[in-house]
Design a protein around this motif. Structure first.
Motif, PDB file in Angstrom:
ATOM      1  N   PRO A  99      23.752  -0.678  47.842  1.00 31.19           N
ATOM      2  CA  PRO A  99      23.393  -1.339  46.809  1.00 31.19           C
ATOM      3  C   PRO A  99      22.136  -0.764  46.160  1.00 31.19           C
ATOM      4  O   PRO A  99      21.367  -0.202  47.271  1.00 31.19           O
ATOM      5  CB  PRO A  99      23.260  -2.746  47.161  1.00 31.19           C
ATOM      6  CG  PRO A  99      24.257  -2.711  48.375  1.00 31.19           C
ATOM      7  CD  PRO A  99      24.258  -1.247  48.917  1.00 31.19           C
ATOM      8  N   ASN A 142      18.730  -5.845  46.751  1.00 30.63           N
ATOM      9  CA  ASN A 142      19.579  -6.811  47.464  1.00 30.63           C
ATOM     10  C   ASN A 142      19.577  -7.813  46.422  1.00 30.63           C
ATOM     11  O   ASN A 142      18.736  -8.600  46.235  1.00 30.63           O
ATOM     12  CB  ASN A 142      18.570  -7.501  48.591  1.00 30.63           C
ATOM     13  CG  ASN A 142      19.320  -8.231  49.227  1.00 30.63           C
ATOM     14  OD1 ASN A 142      20.462  -8.502  49.401  1.00 30.63           O
ATOM     15  ND2 ASN A 142      18.592  -9.173  50.164  1.00 30.63           N
ATOM     16  N   SER A 143      20.891  -7.845  45.836  1.00 25.77           N
ATOM     17  CA  SER A 143      20.847  -8.782  44.760  1.00 25.77           C
ATOM     18  C   SER A 143      21.300 -10.166  45.242  1.00 25.77           C
ATOM     19  O   SER A 143      22.113 -10.303  46.114  1.00 25.77           O
ATOM     20  CB  SER A 143      22.101  -8.286  43.916  1.00 25.77           C
ATOM     21  OG  SER A 143      22.725  -9.163  42.947  1.00 25.77           O
ATOM     22  N   SER A 154      25.689  -7.032  40.546  1.00 27.84           N
ATOM     23  CA  SER A 154      24.971  -5.916  41.350  1.00 27.84           C
ATOM     24  C   SER A 154      25.198  -4.602  41.007  1.00 27.84           C
ATOM     25  O   SER A 154      26.273  -4.163  40.256  1.00 27.84           O
ATOM     26  CB  SER A 154      25.562  -6.253  42.798  1.00 27.84           C
ATOM     27  OG  SER A 154      27.056  -6.004  42.841  1.00 27.84           O
ATOM     28  N   LYS A 172      28.283 -13.035  51.834  1.00 27.11           N
ATOM     29  CA  LYS A 172      27.525 -11.745  51.950  1.00 27.11           C
ATOM     30  C   LYS A 172      26.423 -11.504  53.061  1.00 27.11           C
ATOM     31  O   LYS A 172      25.937 -12.384  53.604  1.00 27.11           O
ATOM     32  CB  LYS A 172      26.606 -11.408  50.483  1.00 27.11           C
ATOM     33  CG  LYS A 172      27.510 -11.397  49.106  1.00 27.11           C
ATOM     34  CD  LYS A 172      26.706 -11.205  47.845  1.00 27.11           C
ATOM     35  CE  LYS A 172      27.523 -10.932  46.666  1.00 27.11           C
ATOM     36  NZ  LYS A 172      26.803 -10.817  45.736  1.00 27.11           N
TER      37      LYS A 172
END
Length: 209
Positions: free
Chosen positions: A58, A61-62, A67, A156
């Protein structure tokens, strides 16, 4: 000679739920294996397939449903129709049936449900043999990809960068050696090629030296 390109990827990935140092630094990357099948709509080049490993990281950090990911894949491609001056003279790009497969990707993913994602990506795929067998101009394609993904878990990983310990810089010596073969003309001799390097490095943070 390549005017059209189609491809499909089937991938299986896993993501560590246990958060350690490097899992935190790279925002819980996804590692996995994949199978690729492609067509150039031209039998001069064959119908390539590939088996490869990949890593998706990624960008940030969504915490939202949207994302952004960048990734790399590396493996072995096969089922090419290689150059032959008598039976396949129109393929002036690839001289081997098996070639290296390299894929770079950037993707936007949207979480539709806790388990289902869909997205759009752009990337770069490269096929070549490292000049083990000429010709080796290589084949490069820039595909636009539509995809969907199913997540077996609906949570997540929780990333907390405040727990990263302070880095202490250090020095190191790196020795690298490699050996292989190289071909300069189709159906002619193969030559040994070697490489040796010694590097003095300073690691100044967790990611770079």
């Amino acid at each position: 000679g390549i005017k059209k390109y189609y491809g499909v990827d089937i991938r299986f990935g896993w993501q560590q739920k246990q958060i350690n140092l490097y899992n935190t630094l790279y925002r819980a990357p996804i590692f996995g294996v994949g199978f690729y099948g492609g067509s150039f709509d031209n039998n001069d080049f064959g119908e390539p397939n590939a088996l490869y490993g990949f890593m998706d990281i990624p960008f940030y950090n969504s915490k939202s449903k949207l994302s952004w990911i960048y990734g790399i894949g590396l493996g072995l491609a096969f089922n090419f129709n290689p150059y032959n001056p008598e039976t396949n003279p129109d393929n002036g790009l690839i001289g081997s049936e098996k070639n290296v497969y390299i894929a770079l990707t950037m993707e936007g993913r949207y979480q539709i449900t806790p388990h289902w994602e869909a997205g759009l990506g752009a990337g770069f795929k490269h096929f070549s043999n490292g000049r083990i067998q000429m010709p080796n101009s290589g084949i490069n394609v820039v595909p636009i990809t539509f995809f969907t993904a199913y997540n077996f878990e609906d949570t997540k990983p929780h990333i907390d960068k405040t727990k990263i310990p302070e880095f202490i810089p250090f020095n190191m010596i790196s020795v690298f050696g490699a050996a292989g073969i190289r071909n300069f003309e189709y159906n002619e001799s193969y030559y040994l090629k070697t490489s040796l390097s010694i590097s003095a490095l300073r690691q100044f943070n967790y990611k770079y030296r």
